[in-house]
Scaffold this motif. Structure first.
Motif, PDB file in Angstrom:
ATOM      1  N   ALA A  91     -14.557   1.768 -29.976  1.00  0.00           N
ATOM      2  CA  ALA A  91     -15.706   0.910 -29.711  1.00  0.00           C
ATOM      3  C   ALA A  91     -16.938   1.721 -29.346  1.00  0.00           C
ATOM      4  CB  ALA A  91     -15.381  -0.076 -28.581  1.00  0.00           C
ATOM      5  N   ARG A  92     -16.714   2.977 -28.936  1.00  0.00           N
ATOM      6  CA  ARG A  92     -17.821   3.858 -28.545  1.00  0.00           C
ATOM      7  C   ARG A  92     -17.785   5.138 -29.382  1.00  0.00           C
ATOM      8  NH1 ARG A  92     -15.961   2.894 -22.954  1.00  0.00           N
ATOM      9  NH2 ARG A  92     -17.384   1.476 -21.880  1.00  0.00           N
ATOM     10  N   PRO A  93     -18.920   5.803 -29.521  1.00  0.00           N
ATOM     11  CA  PRO A  93     -18.944   7.084 -30.239  1.00  0.00           C
ATOM     12  C   PRO A  93     -18.494   8.246 -29.358  1.00  0.00           C
ATOM     13  CG  PRO A  93     -21.158   6.518 -29.556  1.00  0.00           C
ATOM     14  CD  PRO A  93     -20.291   5.353 -29.184  1.00  0.00           C
ATOM     15  N   ASP A  94     -18.141   7.947 -28.108  1.00  0.00           N
ATOM     16  CA  ASP A  94     -17.663   8.977 -27.196  1.00  0.00           C
ATOM     17  C   ASP A  94     -16.549   8.376 -26.339  1.00  0.00           C
ATOM     18  OD1 ASP A  94     -19.077   7.214 -25.650  1.00  0.00           O
ATOM     19  OD2 ASP A  94     -20.348   8.700 -24.672  1.00  0.00           O
ATOM     20  N   GLY A  95     -16.087   9.124 -25.352  1.00  0.00           N
ATOM     21  CA  GLY A  95     -15.070   8.605 -24.450  1.00  0.00           C
ATOM     22  C   GLY A  95     -13.668   8.920 -24.915  1.00  0.00           C
ATOM     23  N   LEU A  96     -12.694   8.518 -24.073  1.00  0.00           N
ATOM     24  CA  LEU A  96     -11.289   8.825 -24.339  1.00  0.00           C
ATOM     25  C   LEU A  96     -10.788   8.188 -25.618  1.00  0.00           C
ATOM     26  CD1 LEU A  96      -8.570   9.995 -23.483  1.00  0.00           C
ATOM     27  CD2 LEU A  96      -8.229   7.956 -22.065  1.00  0.00           C
ATOM     28  N   GLY A  97     -11.159   6.926 -25.852  1.00  0.00           N
ATOM     29  CA  GLY A  97     -10.687   6.241 -27.046  1.00  0.00           C
ATOM     30  C   GLY A  97     -11.097   6.953 -28.316  1.00  0.00           C
ATOM     31  N   HIS A  98     -12.337   7.437 -28.351  1.00  0.00           N
ATOM     32  CA  HIS A  98     -12.821   8.162 -29.527  1.00  0.00           C
ATOM     33  C   HIS A  98     -12.158   9.522 -29.654  1.00  0.00           C
ATOM     34  CE1 HIS A  98     -15.660  10.653 -31.869  1.00  0.00           C
ATOM     35  NE2 HIS A  98     -15.865   9.537 -32.541  1.00  0.00           N
ATOM     36  N   ALA A  99     -11.984  10.209 -28.523  1.00  0.00           N
ATOM     37  CA  ALA A  99     -11.407  11.556 -28.536  1.00  0.00           C
ATOM     38  C   ALA A  99      -9.936  11.562 -28.918  1.00  0.00           C
ATOM     39  CB  ALA A  99     -11.587  12.212 -27.172  1.00  0.00           C
ATOM     40  N   ALA A 100      -9.246  10.454 -28.685  1.00  0.00           N
ATOM     41  CA  ALA A 100      -7.806  10.406 -28.957  1.00  0.00           C
ATOM     42  C   ALA A 100      -7.493  10.554 -30.440  1.00  0.00           C
ATOM     43  CB  ALA A 100      -7.217   9.098 -28.435  1.00  0.00           C
ATOM     44  N   GLY A 101      -8.392  10.085 -31.291  1.00  0.00           N
ATOM     45  CA  GLY A 101      -8.168  10.209 -32.724  1.00  0.00           C
ATOM     46  C   GLY A 101      -7.257   9.117 -33.271  1.00  0.00           C
ATOM     47  N   THR A 102      -6.907   9.250 -34.537  1.00  0.00           N
ATOM     48  CA  THR A 102      -6.048   8.275 -35.212  1.00  0.00           C
ATOM     49  C   THR A 102      -4.666   8.872 -35.429  1.00  0.00           C
ATOM     50  OG1 THR A 102      -7.985   7.367 -36.354  1.00  0.00           O
ATOM     51  CG2 THR A 102      -5.809   6.798 -37.232  1.00  0.00           C
TER      52      THR A 102
END
Length: 237
Positions: free
Chosen positions: A153-164
């Motif tokens: 949902a964000r271009p940064d943060g943990l969710g983005h850093a976790a990857g697919t």
């Protein structure tokens, strides 16, 4: 050796165990380590179930088990649940994301933590260690399902850093979680359905409220799925 390092990275990420010195100096991909998430969950569940060996009433064992599990994980997932619940009070997507980044906890977050903790303690008090292990594995598996089913949902943060995690790892964690459910015995399919429903509902709400996932969504999904699995097992017996 790569698999071992991936497993250790999953342990370091999902728990507070001081194992960083076992990791190589080069940066590892958390997404590639995602296959180990349910195994780490099972370890947390097994460690928490050691409280069952203590004398005293089962309700006390359950409360101590939850307390130990929360301590082992540094309340990582519970913090995500509280923030995600607080975000429900936002007016729109941007407001919800702002609320979720606020370090203060609101009434929605407090209520969500109280209710899920009560349900988990009540369920654990009538279950076996295998049920606790299976539920903890399913909770961490749900994290991977969210990563595979939603964009950040964000271009940064943990969710983005976790990857697919990729289809292969999603398949691996699903099989591992199913095996732990089957080892828990009767009610495995009922628990599986409950866990999948909890994961699906959380994914839907994250998509509607935020347009994707964040680190808080991952934590919330883990707690809600684990709670649903424990409740289902308890209702079955």
């Amino acid at each position: 050796m790569a698999r071992w390092h991936q497993f250790v990275l999953a342990l370091v990420f999902l728990t507070r165990l001081p194992l960083e010195r076992l990791l190589p100096r080069h940066i590892l991909s958390l997404a590639k380590s995602s296959w180990a998430f349910p195994l780490v969950g099972a370890i947390v569940g097994a460690a928490a179930s050691l409280t069952f060996l203590l004398p005293g009433p089962s309700l006390l064992h359950a409360a101590l088990a939850l307390a130990l599990a929360v301590w082992l994980t540094g309340a990582l997932h519970e913090d995500g649940l509280a923030d995600f619940a607080d975000g429900a009070g936002g007016r729109d997507r941007e407001d919800r994301l702002r609320i979720m980044r606020d370090s203060a906890i609101g009434s929605y977050g407090v209520i969500a933590l109280i209710l899920t903790s009560l349900i988990r303690v009540a369920a654990i008090s009538v279950l076996s260690p295998w049920h606790l292990i299976a539920a903890a594995a399913c909770g961490r598996t749900a994290i991977i399902l969210v990563l595979g089913g939603l964009l950040p949902a964000r271009p940064d943060g943990l969710g983005h850093a976790a990857g697919t995690p990729g289809a292969r790892n999603v398949g691996m964690v699903s099989i591992i979680a199913l095996l732990f459910l089957l080892l828990a015995g009767d009610g495995a399919m009922f628990a599986l359905i409950a866990g999948l429903l909890a994961t699906a509902v959380t994914i839907r709400q994250a998509r509607v409220w935020l347009g994707g996932h964040t680190g808080d969504v991952l934590g919330a999904t883990s707690v809600l799925t684990e709670t649903a699995v424990l409740a289902a097992f308890a209702l079955w017996i």
